[in-house]
Each structure stands twice: as structure tokens, then as C-alpha cells.
Design a protein around this motif. Sequence first.
Motif, PDB file in Angstrom:
ATOM      1  N   GLU A   3     -40.873   0.344  30.369  1.00  0.00           N
ATOM      2  CA  GLU A   3     -40.703  -0.852  30.781  1.00  0.00           C
ATOM      3  C   GLU A   3     -39.246  -1.415  31.237  1.00  0.00           C
ATOM      4  OE1 GLU A   3     -40.140  -0.733  26.520  1.00  0.00           O
ATOM      5  OE2 GLU A   3     -41.766   0.346  27.767  1.00  0.00           O
ATOM      6  N   LEU A  10     -42.155  -2.589  23.879  1.00  0.00           N
ATOM      7  CA  LEU A  10     -43.408  -2.235  23.466  1.00  0.00           C
ATOM      8  C   LEU A  10     -43.826  -2.507  22.026  1.00  0.00           C
ATOM      9  CD1 LEU A  10     -44.209   1.009  25.247  1.00  0.00           C
ATOM     10  CD2 LEU A  10     -45.129  -0.901  25.495  1.00  0.00           C
ATOM     11  N   HIS A  13     -47.144   0.596  18.183  1.00  0.00           N
ATOM     12  CA  HIS A  13     -48.467   1.475  18.188  1.00  0.00           C
ATOM     13  C   HIS A  13     -48.241   2.073  19.481  1.00  0.00           C
ATOM     14  CE1 HIS A  13     -50.060  -2.290  19.382  1.00  0.00           C
ATOM     15  NE2 HIS A  13     -50.939  -1.512  20.097  1.00  0.00           N
ATOM     16  N   ARG A  14     -48.061   1.355  20.539  1.00  0.00           N
ATOM     17  CA  ARG A  14     -47.948   1.848  21.695  1.00  0.00           C
ATOM     18  C   ARG A  14     -46.691   2.697  22.001  1.00  0.00           C
ATOM     19  NH1 ARG A  14     -48.811  -2.366  26.266  1.00  0.00           N
ATOM     20  NH2 ARG A  14     -48.762  -0.716  27.496  1.00  0.00           N
ATOM     21  N   PHE A  15     -45.766   2.477  21.468  1.00  0.00           N
ATOM     22  CA  PHE A  15     -44.507   3.186  21.449  1.00  0.00           C
ATOM     23  C   PHE A  15     -44.736   4.757  20.787  1.00  0.00           C
ATOM     24  CE2 PHE A  15     -40.699   4.852  19.435  1.00  0.00           C
ATOM     25  CZ  PHE A  15     -40.076   5.595  20.441  1.00  0.00           C
ATOM     26  N   ARG A  17     -47.852   6.075  20.768  1.00  0.00           N
ATOM     27  CA  ARG A  17     -48.657   6.512  21.582  1.00  0.00           C
ATOM     28  C   ARG A  17     -47.807   7.251  22.758  1.00  0.00           C
ATOM     29  NH1 ARG A  17     -53.355   3.177  24.130  1.00  0.00           N
ATOM     30  NH2 ARG A  17     -52.317   2.129  22.421  1.00  0.00           N
ATOM     31  N   ARG A  18     -46.861   6.647  23.178  1.00  0.00           N
ATOM     32  CA  ARG A  18     -45.865   6.995  24.522  1.00  0.00           C
ATOM     33  C   ARG A  18     -45.262   8.436  24.035  1.00  0.00           C
ATOM     34  NH1 ARG A  18     -41.653   3.165  26.897  1.00  0.00           N
ATOM     35  NH2 ARG A  18     -43.550   2.472  28.177  1.00  0.00           N
ATOM     36  N   ARG A 103     -35.944   3.070  23.990  1.00  0.00           N
ATOM     37  CA  ARG A 103     -36.278   2.148  23.294  1.00  0.00           C
ATOM     38  C   ARG A 103     -34.847   1.501  22.513  1.00  0.00           C
ATOM     39  NH1 ARG A 103     -40.935   0.147  20.810  1.00  0.00           N
ATOM     40  NH2 ARG A 103     -40.839  -0.859  18.818  1.00  0.00           N
TER      41      ARG A 103
END
Length: 116
Positions: A3, A10, A13-15, A17-18, A103
Motif C-alpha cells: 500500500e 493493513l 490479519h491481512r498483514f 497473510r501477506r 510496515r
Amino acid sequence: MFEHKRQKILPIHRFIRRLAAWFSLASMIVAFALGIGTMGYHHIAGLNWVDALYNAAMILTGMGPVNEMTTTHAKLFSAAYALFSGVVFLSAMGIVLSPIFHRIMHKIHFDDTGSV
């Protein structure tokens, strides 16, 4: 890919997964490199499969060779594989750490000028 700094960070939970996706990519690259080393040590150096895998894994992780290479072809392959392994290991670590680094930079809102 990641992003933009103006977009929201993010959710965790999406982080995760990434991070898992990037870790999977790095794992596939390392597995491919380990396969190249195992095949080379088996076919070129004449090691049995287990010793070839062991030698390739030790080289790939930076621990050094286990078996002595006796032929010129085996020594040349071992040298080339050691150089290749260094690049693969550093690249895999970069792939795994890139989402984490992004991040962190996103959280502190780091921009091109260096101001926070």
C-alpha cells in the motif's frame, strides 16, 4: 504490491497473510536452490542422495561444505554453488523481511525527504 504511504495500514490479519505469502515465495526459491545443489552434488560430485542433500543444505545456509570434493568438476561446481547460495540466501531474507520493513516505514510515515 504494497500500500502507498497515503493509504491506511493493513489490518494485522491481512498483514499476516501477506507475510505468509512472501515467506512461501522465499521458501520455494530456497527449495529450488536446494534441489539444484542436491542434483549437482549427486551427479557431478558423485555423492549419494542423502550426502548430496546434506552438503547442499550446509552450503546454502552458509555453514560450509561437508564432503571433500576430489575432482576438478566437483570443485568447480562446489565453488559456483557456494556463490549462487550466498545470493539466494540474501535474496530470500530480503523477500521475507520486505513486508516487515515496509510496515515499519509505513507506521512512522517515512517519505522521500527523510522527514517524519
